[in-house]
Design an enzyme around this catalytic site. Structure first.
Site, PDB file in Angstrom:
ATOM      1  N   ASN A  95     -55.227  43.154 -19.319  1.00 30.61           N
ATOM      2  CA  ASN A  95     -56.022  43.391 -18.105  1.00 30.61           C
ATOM      3  C   ASN A  95     -55.471  42.534 -16.987  1.00 30.61           C
ATOM      4  OD1 ASN A  95     -58.347  44.219 -16.513  1.00 30.61           O
ATOM      5  ND2 ASN A  95     -59.175  42.163 -16.850  1.00 30.61           N
TER       6      ASN A  95
ATOM      7  N   HIS B 285     -56.781  40.517 -13.661  1.00 25.41           N
ATOM      8  CA  HIS B 285     -58.022  40.010 -13.072  1.00 25.41           C
ATOM      9  C   HIS B 285     -57.689  39.262 -11.783  1.00 25.41           C
ATOM     10  CE1 HIS B 285     -62.142  38.627 -12.924  1.00 25.41           C
ATOM     11  NE2 HIS B 285     -61.687  37.411 -12.650  1.00 25.41           N
TER      12      HIS B 285
HETATM   13  C1  GAR Z   1     -57.671  44.778  -8.616  1.00 25.22           C
HETATM   14  O1  GAR Z   1     -57.773  43.748  -7.668  1.00 25.22           O
HETATM   15  C2  GAR Z   1     -57.948  44.262 -10.007  1.00 25.22           C
HETATM   16  O2  GAR Z   1     -57.460  42.957 -10.211  1.00 25.22           O
HETATM   17  C3  GAR Z   1     -59.447  44.283 -10.038  1.00 25.22           C
HETATM   18  O3  GAR Z   1     -59.811  45.474  -9.389  1.00 25.22           O
HETATM   19  C4  GAR Z   1     -58.805  45.793  -8.432  1.00 25.22           C
HETATM   20  C5  GAR Z   1     -58.348  47.188  -8.701  1.00 25.22           C
HETATM   21  O4  GAR Z   1     -57.488  47.615  -7.682  1.00 25.22           O
HETATM   22  N1  GAR Z   1     -59.947  44.232 -11.375  1.00 25.22           N
HETATM   23  C6  GAR Z   1     -61.095  43.685 -11.703  1.00 25.22           C
HETATM   24  O5  GAR Z   1     -61.840  43.149 -10.892  1.00 25.22           O
HETATM   25  C7  GAR Z   1     -61.404  43.751 -13.171  1.00 25.22           C
HETATM   26  N2  GAR Z   1     -62.569  42.985 -13.465  1.00 25.22           N
HETATM   27  P1  GAR Z   1     -56.526  48.831  -7.915  1.00 25.22           P
HETATM   28  O6  GAR Z   1     -57.384  49.989  -8.424  1.00 25.22           O
HETATM   29  O7  GAR Z   1     -55.962  49.120  -6.548  1.00 25.22           O
HETATM   30  O8  GAR Z   1     -55.488  48.427  -8.907  1.00 25.22           O
END
Ligand code: GAR
Length: 219
Positions: A112, A114
């Site tokens: 994952n 984060h």
């Molecule tokens: C990203 O910033 C990722 O790190 C975060 O959601 C965003 C998704 O962006 N993930 C979390 O917060 C997981 N808990 P994306 O769809 O443009 O990759």
């Protein structure tokens, strides 16, 4: 070199998919040791699905609301991931908690990204909370997924400075740029067979130290 087959990857998304795009772009390079075999979204209109289609990658929507329990949803994910032949699962903005049954079955094979320097700021609204806490360095982490939220062994982290005048958006953008760098890096290291789980700690074969100390602010 060249003998190990590409690791087959399933990417799970819920939204925009910019990290998925970073992975698609990396996998498009012939020397990159991974291949995305499917993109699965729990949200039917997630923009990331469009990115996958454009790249010619198979997509599937598995709507969590169509299942009576989290276990049933995860069983459907498991079936789809196995059917696609994936060996590694990348969560890329996938906003569902996986059940202990799933994380156990896929132990060491789900990662994952984060948007925080774990173990700080697990959970949601990491940029807002980092600003409120007044940290001077923030960043992002790629880690193995365990049954506990945002708690698994860390593979790669990147730090960025928190700048005077930052708001949630400017900080999020700086972190996102770093995310797009370290997620493909982590997949590359795994694809090259260089990542080893040693209890809570991940060892990376042949990795160079980053070297410099990042100090913020400089005065
Ligand atoms: C990203 O910033 C990722 O790190 C975060 O959601 C965003 C998704 O962006 N993930 C979390 O917060 C997981 N808990 P994306 O769809 O443009 O990759």
């Amino acid at each position: 070199m060249g003998e190990r087959p590409d690791v087959k990857v399933a990417v799970l998304i819920s939204g925009r998919g910019s990290n998925l795009q970073a992975l698609l772009d990396a996998c498009a390079k012939p020397e990159f040791p991974a291949e995305i075999v499917c993109v699965i979204s729990n949200i039917a209109d997630a923009y990331g699905l469009e990115r996958a289609r454009r790249a010619g990658v198979a997509t599937q929507v598995i709507d969590h609301k169509a299942f009576p329990t989290r276990e049933a949803f995860d069983a459907a994910l498991d079936t789809a991931i196995r059917a696609a032949g994936a060996e590694l699962v990348c969560l890329a903005g996938f906003m569902r908690l996986l059940t202990p049954g799933f994380t156990k079955a896929w132990h060491g094979r789900v990662i994952n990204i984060h948007p925080a320097l774990l173990p700080s700021f697990k959970g949601l609204h990491t940029h807002r909370r980092a600003l409120e806490a007044g940290v001077k360095l923030h960043g992002c982490s790629v880690h193995f997924v365990t049954a506990d939220l945002d708690d698994g062994p860390l593979i790669v982290q990147a730090a960025v400075p928190v700048l005077d005048g930052d708001d949630e958006d400017s900080l999020a953008q700086r972190v996102l740029t770093a995310e797009h760098r370290i997620y493909p890096l982590a997949v590359k290291l795994i694809g090259e067979g260089r990542v080893h789980l040693d209890g809570r700690v991940v060892r990376v074969d042949g990795a160079a130290d980053a070297g410099a100390t990042l100090v913020n602010p400089i005065a």
